[in-house]
Motif scaffolding. Structure first.
Motif, PDB file in Angstrom:
ATOM      1  N   ASP A 231       1.362  -1.084  -0.320  1.00 41.79           N
ATOM      2  CA  ASP A 231       0.005  -0.155  -0.276  1.00 41.79           C
ATOM      3  C   ASP A 231       0.801   1.314   0.184  1.00 41.79           C
ATOM      4  O   ASP A 231       0.671   2.254   0.846  1.00 41.79           O
ATOM      5  CB  ASP A 231      -0.591  -0.101   1.216  1.00 41.79           C
ATOM      6  CG  ASP A 231      -2.284  -1.181   0.996  1.00 41.79           C
ATOM      7  OD1 ASP A 231      -2.208  -1.658  -0.197  1.00 41.79           O
ATOM      8  OD2 ASP A 231      -3.059  -1.014   2.105  1.00 41.79           O
ATOM      9  N   ALA A 232       1.983   1.410  -0.983  1.00 46.11           N
ATOM     10  CA  ALA A 232       2.246   2.640  -0.847  1.00 46.11           C
ATOM     11  C   ALA A 232       3.065   2.820  -2.402  1.00 46.11           C
ATOM     12  O   ALA A 232       3.957   1.819  -3.457  1.00 46.11           O
ATOM     13  CB  ALA A 232       4.062   2.155   0.089  1.00 46.11           C
ATOM     14  N   GLY A 233       3.122   3.661  -2.890  1.00 46.31           N
ATOM     15  CA  GLY A 233       3.910   4.021  -3.798  1.00 46.31           C
ATOM     16  C   GLY A 233       5.230   4.565  -4.409  1.00 46.31           C
ATOM     17  O   GLY A 233       5.563   5.019  -3.356  1.00 46.31           O
ATOM     18  N   HIS A 234       5.611   4.946  -5.120  1.00 49.38           N
ATOM     19  CA  HIS A 234       6.492   6.426  -5.143  1.00 49.38           C
ATOM     20  C   HIS A 234       7.073   7.335  -4.713  1.00 49.38           C
ATOM     21  O   HIS A 234       8.058   7.729  -3.746  1.00 49.38           O
ATOM     22  CB  HIS A 234       6.506   6.536  -6.807  1.00 49.38           C
ATOM     23  CG  HIS A 234       8.501   6.584  -7.172  1.00 49.38           C
ATOM     24  ND1 HIS A 234       9.224   5.896  -6.758  1.00 49.38           N
ATOM     25  CD2 HIS A 234       9.128   7.962  -7.619  1.00 49.38           C
ATOM     26  CE1 HIS A 234      10.824   6.469  -7.116  1.00 49.38           C
ATOM     27  NE2 HIS A 234      10.760   8.006  -7.382  1.00 49.38           N
ATOM     28  N   ALA A 235       6.064   7.573  -4.277  1.00 46.91           N
ATOM     29  CA  ALA A 235       5.184   8.854  -3.175  1.00 46.91           C
ATOM     30  C   ALA A 235       5.440   8.104  -1.107  1.00 46.91           C
ATOM     31  O   ALA A 235       4.635   8.194  -0.620  1.00 46.91           O
ATOM     32  CB  ALA A 235       4.471   9.381  -3.398  1.00 46.91           C
ATOM     33  N   LEU A 236       6.090   6.836  -1.212  1.00 43.26           N
ATOM     34  CA  LEU A 236       5.869   6.567  -0.390  1.00 43.26           C
ATOM     35  C   LEU A 236       6.056   7.271   1.234  1.00 43.26           C
ATOM     36  O   LEU A 236       5.749   7.121   2.351  1.00 43.26           O
ATOM     37  CB  LEU A 236       6.923   5.419   0.136  1.00 43.26           C
ATOM     38  CG  LEU A 236       7.485   4.069   1.340  1.00 43.26           C
ATOM     39  CD1 LEU A 236       7.950   2.925   0.625  1.00 43.26           C
ATOM     40  CD2 LEU A 236       8.594   5.011   2.009  1.00 43.26           C
ATOM     41  N   PRO A 237       7.501   7.763   1.074  1.00 47.26           N
ATOM     42  CA  PRO A 237       7.966   8.965   2.292  1.00 47.26           C
ATOM     43  C   PRO A 237       6.253  10.242   2.625  1.00 47.26           C
ATOM     44  O   PRO A 237       6.161  10.168   3.784  1.00 47.26           O
ATOM     45  CB  PRO A 237       8.979   9.966   1.651  1.00 47.26           C
ATOM     46  CG  PRO A 237       8.986   9.770   0.471  1.00 47.26           C
ATOM     47  CD  PRO A 237       8.295   8.285   0.116  1.00 47.26           C
ATOM     48  N   HIS A 238       5.449  10.045   2.177  1.00 46.09           N
ATOM     49  CA  HIS A 238       4.486  11.430   2.417  1.00 46.09           C
ATOM     50  C   HIS A 238       2.943   9.988   2.799  1.00 46.09           C
ATOM     51  O   HIS A 238       2.895   9.742   3.741  1.00 46.09           O
ATOM     52  CB  HIS A 238       3.882  11.506   0.951  1.00 46.09           C
ATOM     53  CG  HIS A 238       4.560  12.581   0.082  1.00 46.09           C
ATOM     54  ND1 HIS A 238       4.537  14.141   0.704  1.00 46.09           N
ATOM     55  CD2 HIS A 238       5.491  12.149  -1.044  1.00 46.09           C
ATOM     56  CE1 HIS A 238       5.281  15.013   0.090  1.00 46.09           C
ATOM     57  NE2 HIS A 238       5.997  14.243  -0.812  1.00 46.09           N
ATOM     58  N   GLU A 239       2.951   8.584   2.144  1.00 47.15           N
ATOM     59  CA  GLU A 239       1.986   7.806   2.230  1.00 47.15           C
ATOM     60  C   GLU A 239       2.133   7.817   3.587  1.00 47.15           C
ATOM     61  O   GLU A 239       1.295   7.219   4.591  1.00 47.15           O
ATOM     62  CB  GLU A 239       1.987   6.725   1.016  1.00 47.15           C
ATOM     63  CG  GLU A 239       1.333   7.586  -0.009  1.00 47.15           C
ATOM     64  CD  GLU A 239       1.226   7.234  -1.742  1.00 47.15           C
ATOM     65  OE1 GLU A 239       0.639   7.264  -2.517  1.00 47.15           O
ATOM     66  OE2 GLU A 239       2.686   5.671  -1.611  1.00 47.15           O
ATOM     67  N   GLN A 240       3.735   6.650   4.293  1.00 42.15           N
ATOM     68  CA  GLN A 240       3.674   5.972   5.218  1.00 42.15           C
ATOM     69  C   GLN A 240       4.757   6.516   6.572  1.00 42.15           C
ATOM     70  O   GLN A 240       5.727   5.798   6.272  1.00 42.15           O
ATOM     71  CB  GLN A 240       4.219   4.534   4.499  1.00 42.15           C
ATOM     72  CG  GLN A 240       3.195   3.930   3.511  1.00 42.15           C
ATOM     73  CD  GLN A 240       1.683   2.962   4.288  1.00 42.15           C
ATOM     74  OE1 GLN A 240       2.493   2.979   6.173  1.00 42.15           O
ATOM     75  NE2 GLN A 240       0.979   2.582   3.644  1.00 42.15           N
ATOM     76  N   PRO A 241       5.031   7.608   6.824  1.00 41.52           N
ATOM     77  CA  PRO A 241       5.492   8.111   7.174  1.00 41.52           C
ATOM     78  C   PRO A 241       5.735   7.187   8.500  1.00 41.52           C
ATOM     79  O   PRO A 241       7.328   7.643   9.397  1.00 41.52           O
ATOM     80  CB  PRO A 241       4.998   9.918   7.494  1.00 41.52           C
ATOM     81  CG  PRO A 241       3.878   9.462   7.174  1.00 41.52           C
ATOM     82  CD  PRO A 241       3.718   7.982   6.204  1.00 41.52           C
ATOM     83  N   GLU A 242       4.921   7.092   9.356  1.00 38.49           N
ATOM     84  CA  GLU A 242       5.211   6.225  10.457  1.00 38.49           C
ATOM     85  C   GLU A 242       6.056   5.019  10.266  1.00 38.49           C
ATOM     86  O   GLU A 242       7.087   4.464  11.211  1.00 38.49           O
ATOM     87  CB  GLU A 242       3.946   6.024  11.176  1.00 38.49           C
ATOM     88  CG  GLU A 242       3.177   7.405  11.657  1.00 38.49           C
ATOM     89  CD  GLU A 242       3.851   8.180  12.930  1.00 38.49           C
ATOM     90  OE1 GLU A 242       4.933   7.720  13.290  1.00 38.49           O
ATOM     91  OE2 GLU A 242       3.480   9.612  12.823  1.00 38.49           O
TER      92      GLU A 242
END
Length: 259
Positions: A231-242
């Motif tokens: 459940d993360a794409g190239h925007a992983l740092p935005h989408e999965q910060p914790e």
């Protein structure tokens, strides 16, 4: 802040004091995206001097005509680190194309890199890149770039995109990036693999670079941890910060242990 590095004047911002952390953003944006993501990750972590440069041709770092290849950009980044950090060993983090340069910097200057973090790394030989798929949200908000970048398409993610990505994209020197892109592949480095504490984080749904090539890095780096995040794409740092915070906290622990 700005500092002359050869024929390039590099713009950067920094926060905090202590062990230097050099964070490299990806293509088509500027320091603001990396800053927004990693300042959240490092919130409450003491003793870190976080440094966020604009890569040449992006943000407020102008790429002169003399920069004609990825090798030229790499040399600029190495000189920038020397000028801003000096002789201290620093942590090195890269997202996307920033991770490609971070790999090369660690290979060139292993004694100066205390730890290496590669987030959604852009790599030669990409393979098995999945089709884009939205996992949260209607898929009907934002512009085409947002809809192709984020897999979590909520109003909160759109707000981050419009605040930290869209303004940076407007400053990109497309002519410079095309010129550098004609020789985008770095000259192979025959030195031994970087042997310091390393973490590789990839998004399973990354439709820009995929995750398959990133998994190969576990055999390249002798002290690497690898996480492929669902459940993360190239925007992983935005989408999965914790989750990213937890992974980088473990990496920092290994860095301290090896110091």
């Amino acid at each position: 802040m700005e500092i002359p590095v050869g024929q390039v004047v590099v713009h950067y911002v920094e926060h905090g004091s202590g062990r230097p952390v050099l964070v490299l953003h990806g293509a088509g944006v500027d320091h603001r995206e990396a800053e927004a993501c990693f300042e959240l990750v490092f919130e409450g972590v003491a003793g870190l001097r976080r440094i966020y440069p604009d890569l040449p041709g992006m943000g407020r770092t102008i790429a002169p005509d003399t920069l004609r290849s990825a090798d030229d950009v790499l040399d600029t980044l190495l000189d920038f680190a020397d000028e801003v950090i000096g002789g201290a060993a620093y942590l090195l983090i890269g997202h996307s194309a920033g991770a490609y340069y971070a790999q090369a910097m660690a290979a060139r200057r292993p004694a100066k890199v205390a730890g290496l973090a590669l987030i959604c790394p852009f790599l030669p030989g990409l393979r098995d890149v999945p089709a884009h798929r939205v996992v949260a949200g209607s898929g009907e908000i934002g512009d085409d770039v947002f809809r192709s970048y984020f897999v979590i398409q909520t109003p909160a993610m759109l707000e981050r995109y419009e605040r930290y990505v869209t303004p940076a994209a407007a400053l990109v020197d497309q002519t410079a990036l095309e010129r550098i892109g004609e020789r985008w592949e770095l000259t192979p480095d025959r030195t031994p693999a970087y042997a310091g504490p390393t973490v590789v984080v990839a998004g399973r749904l990354d439709s820009t670079v995929g995750y398959a090539a990133a998994t190969d890095l576990i055999d390249h780096y002798p002290h690497a941890s690898l996480s492929v995040v669902d459940d993360a794409g190239h925007a992983l740092p935005h989408e999965q910060p914790e989750l990213l915070r937890a992974l980088l906290t473990e990496w920092l622990t290994r860095v301290e242990r090896s110091s």
